[in-house]
Design a protein around this motif. Structure first.
Motif, short mmCIF file in Angstrom:
data_model
loop_
_atom_site.label_atom_id
_atom_site.label_comp_id
_atom_site.label_asym_id
_atom_site.label_seq_id
_atom_site.Cartn_x
_atom_site.Cartn_y
_atom_site.Cartn_z
N ALA A 1 0.82 -1.22 0.00
CA ALA A 1 0.00 0.00 0.00
C ALA A 1 0.85 1.27 0.00
CB ALA A 1 -0.94 0.00 1.20
N ALA A 2 1.98 1.22 0.68
CA ALA A 2 2.83 2.41 0.72
C ALA A 2 3.42 2.69 -0.67
CB ALA A 2 3.96 2.21 1.73
N LEU A 3 3.75 1.62 -1.40
CA LEU A 3 4.27 1.80 -2.76
C LEU A 3 3.18 2.36 -3.68
CD1 LEU A 3 6.45 -1.39 -3.39
CD2 LEU A 3 7.21 0.99 -3.11
N VAL A 4 1.98 1.83 -3.52
CA VAL A 4 0.88 2.33 -4.33
C VAL A 4 0.69 3.82 -4.09
CG1 VAL A 4 -1.63 2.25 -4.66
CG2 VAL A 4 -0.32 0.12 -4.49
N LYS A 5 0.77 4.22 -2.85
CA LYS A 5 0.57 5.63 -2.51
C LYS A 5 1.65 6.50 -3.16
CE LYS A 5 -0.29 8.63 1.47
NZ LYS A 5 -0.19 8.75 2.93
N ARG A 6 2.90 6.01 -3.09
CA ARG A 6 3.98 6.78 -3.70
C ARG A 6 3.79 6.90 -5.23
NH1 ARG A 6 9.14 3.61 -1.91
NH2 ARG A 6 10.17 5.00 -3.42
N ASP B 1 7.59 -5.01 -9.58
CA ASP B 1 8.35 -3.89 -10.14
C ASP B 1 8.03 -2.58 -9.42
OD1 ASP B 1 9.34 -5.64 -12.09
OD2 ASP B 1 7.68 -5.21 -13.45
N ALA B 2 7.02 -2.59 -8.55
CA ALA B 2 6.48 -1.32 -8.04
C ALA B 2 7.52 -0.52 -7.26
CB ALA B 2 5.25 -1.59 -7.17
N GLY B 3 8.31 -1.20 -6.47
CA GLY B 3 9.31 -0.48 -5.67
C GLY B 3 10.34 0.18 -6.54
#
Lengths: 230, 230, 230, 230, 230, 230
Positions: free
Chosen positions: A14-19, A178-180
């Motif tokens: 969720a933190a990655l999605v937010k970023r 790959d999100a990070g």
């Protein structure tokens, strides 16, 4: 087709999605190497909507929204519903009742490779939708599809749990793993752009800022004077 | 193709451009004999934008915005950038960095026969864009095109320095040397329309105001009564 | 083609039109058995417009708006003008002068299977238009068509006097004699939806509320667990 | 618009046209630097038709073929008629009577940014047509356009007398004064391709023949082995 | 929607249908005053097919061909099946099994505002089909529609029993009661065209044959000489 | 994007591919549960072509065919090349030189979500191509993509080694591990259809053969008599 509902999928952090969501579709798309962008025929049902979430995927048949009802139960807060269809279809598969239900479950938006309706209510609810068409056409509940299998939506293959970033510029899908990496690259890109923006606003030329003049000359670009004054 | 940049083009007189812009695309188009209108698939990236300028033209290849960067240097206050492409393309060739650069040079807007992105920023900057698509798709800088040569954009051949009038109704191009004549005709048309508008608002019929009844009758139009009440 | 103007048509009862309009296009379309919906390529010229009226129909030829001028005279308060065309056309057949004239006669909106223009003025006047395109392209007055004959508009055959309900979701046409029955069904549907909306907002699932689980299972839907945590 | 017919235009040299036609649209387009290609929505009315000629240009309005009749008189043997339209239109502006007339004057084909009809007769006559649509829709003769002025047809600005090369791959326009240079380049290209074709047919790889491997590696292309046998 | 099958419809007289079919879609369309033509997106599934019949009409929903199966039983020799759909759809609703069944009943062809498949078999069987798309996509049998009610197909409202004339130029629909009048007018038109064709082939100009010169001059057409030889 | 070429992929068993190819796209698509069909905008470059192969996949960027050249080397006899593109594009990425090279390696066809050219040569060579457009537009070799990664082509996600069946009805993709099961089901379906075809040709009704009458009645279908003779 396996008429299956997959539960307990892996989701993007969720933190990655937010970023990623804070950076917007265009910046994220660039940072991802210019892939993952859905076709531009997908447009927001109301201007200004933005959403970033982890994908719950749905595969439907034309004119049939049964599996969207099935998918609601699989959604958690922070999810975004991504609906593909086995053939071209513009029917209004999604409206304000389904939006009410998704919103109650904390879903942040919907991306559908078909039509939606109840646009006025969706805007008033603040529930963002990206669709191929707006159409009042109602649908049946006759044929099974699938939930949380990979689906192609507007030209992109979406896996359950992928990060989906959507705004006025379109919809970009980032592989969960790959999100990070993409978030880091996109943040760097965003930071760089701020400096460039200031320079350009002050009158700098991209030709100089990006050192293009030599490459242009060696590619053969020629400058000539225009016609005499008339 | 000549990969050339033409400098020092002739521009349409700024006062004429201003007069044409005040009249709007539809009135100017009528006054020009119903030619010069770009295809209606070009739409404003944000509703309500208006621009009138003298054309700096750019010829690009699909997926490649190199020449837009080159063109920026050729722009002066009051210009409008007009971008054609050698084949159909919806990629986002133009975004807020280029808009920042153009705005810094006094350019009043962009017309592009391809895609644009960063729509939210463009709206916030108040920089108007007319495009064929909105797409986050990034582009490369690999192939030369040309600047300030005649280019076909959305069905109209645009010469450098032509007057371009764009608003919610579309984009109209007026030949540089025709601008004075068209402005005069369009102003007359506009003045006439004010009178007509008042009459119509008061209940007059166009049938009478335009003396259509005789022509309709001689063309064979017949009036009949509808069915009996049911 | 009979080049005819039919006067004194039967209209849908104004009270029924009002009831249908209050329900909106999507609800009315469902209540009518999912027929009568015009193609979704018809879009409002400005977002948020709504209209419900009794149809005055016009048949035109491409690039020719002569018959719209003829039709104005046949309009009464509460009418909505519905314009079909004998072939595909995007020209701007309708603009603010005609809108002024229609508004003066109490007409509530326009639906046209072609283009319109003067979008800014239409929005400022609050005159709603649904069209296939926005185009400044002017039209001629050369060929007769007809007024108040059945016309196909965006895929629907419209009879003079039919009820037409239009909003952001699209345009629905209800046969004049079906209007009472459809209004009653649509009101019942609307009332039912309010209850459903409350339940869904409180977290109920459509799967349970609509009793779908059994039908899904008997159709063969299978639930499986997703992959192990990674 | 100037409603004008220009007589006695300059034409591309017939021998050059013949040489260009022998090479075909794709080769000529490449030799011209990848410009001059009409949009691919133009398709041959019957498969296998080929034409190369010097352009006589026509500007029409939607649904109106009056100026095509006017243009016939201006045609000479070896000409090809190129018809643009001031707005999108698919009406059948051209059929077998006009084809009969053009054929009688030695015209080699027609390119039209609108519709044509009588397809069966055209095929039987061997008169090749490239059009945007096939449509039986008849047209009026009400509004003047122009003959032998520059016209935009399917995205290309065509000057009277330009060389037009059309076949199953599409329609390419070569500026009259560029024809000699382009013919020479295209012939060289064609000759080179014959050698390449033989090598490739014998199993050579383009990767080697075009020396691509180094550029690919320096651009970052990586080769990896696929999965283990399953 | 009334989910109804109407039996024992009135059909267009077979002799009239035959006369209309012999003239072809374009000539019949002109004789009917340029109305009744379906949109040009309908194309023959295989080139060269021709059909003329009396319409049996079918109303379907997207992705559902149940009612086509129902309609077969209502067909008689000389009929042509006309299928409309309540929303845009390209699925392959019709294939060689249905064609076999229709052919066995003497049906002469199919017109469908959706997709068809088994194109190779249809061509080999010589069963002509006009459709919006060719698609292998299969359909369900879940929702009722209607047979032999008026249906809109590709922009034309078709009544059961109307005459339908289809060939490479498209599909034209003639009202049952208008068929005799139209056949007579179309035959006269056809006869006139033969004479015109001979004159044009002999070198006559349409400008003279149709006496256009005076009208052109009074409309303001001007002839000018082209540039000096270069 | 990983700019990678994957070698030594797993391929669908050649015998299975042959069996699937013999059945054709429509039958295979049905046997696969009505999934795997590419969008119907893909059309054969020449009518009558058929191909069945194991997919070698290519990911390209708009206007750039570099990776197709790279992919050739990875092809083996029995392969079919499947080319996706990161954004909409109609450029002619593929022509007769590449076809010559592929044919020399035993490749059976090409499926491309973009344009192709040299149609006449492709037909003469008997090399079948399914594409989105036919366009002479040449492309550059500037940007890396990938070979033998999963690519979305015309709405379907294709894995390297999947079975691809293409004919006049379209292009169907079968997962490599599903090919055996689908071939068996499709052969059964094909055998069943032969019997049905004979019955239908003899005059049987699908209504009876498929036992539809009861389901239709319970769904509410009503038969009524048509109007009195007139």
């Amino acid at each position: 087709m396996k008429t299956v509902v997959v539960r307990n999928i892996h989701r993007t952090d969720a933190a990655l999605v937010k970023r990623l969501g804070a950076l917007g579709a265009s910046t994220v798309h660039e940072a991802y190497g210019r892939i993952g962008l859905m076709k531009p025929y997908l447009r927001p049902a109301w201007a200004g909507g933005e959403a970033a979430g982890s994908a719950v995927t749905v595969l439907t048949h034309p004119g049939d929204n049964w599996m969207i009802h099935v998918a609601v139960e699989q959604c958690r807060p922070g999810d975004i519903l991504v609906v593909g269809c086995t053939a071209d279809n513009t029917d209004g598969m999604f409206g304000d009742l389904l939006a009410t239900s998704l919103k109650a479950r904390g879903v942040v938006g919907l991306v559908i490779d078909a039509g939606c309706r109840d646009v006025k209510s969706l805007r008033e609810m603040g529930f963002p939708v990206w669709s191929k068409a707006i159409s009042a056409k109602g649908t049946v509940k006759a044929t099974l599809g699938a939930v949380n299998v990979p689906v192609v939506c507007a030209g992109v293959n979406v896996y359950p749990g992928d990060a989906v970033i959507a705004d006025d510029d379109g919809v970009v899908v980032i592989g969960r793993k790959d999100a990070g990496d993409v978030a880091a690259k996109a943040e760097k890109r965003h930071a760089d752009e701020e400096g460039k923006r200031r320079k350009l606003a002050a009158g700098a030329l991209g030709l100089d800022m990006y050192n293009m003049r030599e490459a242009l000359a060696s590619a053969g670009l020629v400058y000539v004077d225009g016609p005499e004054p008339d």
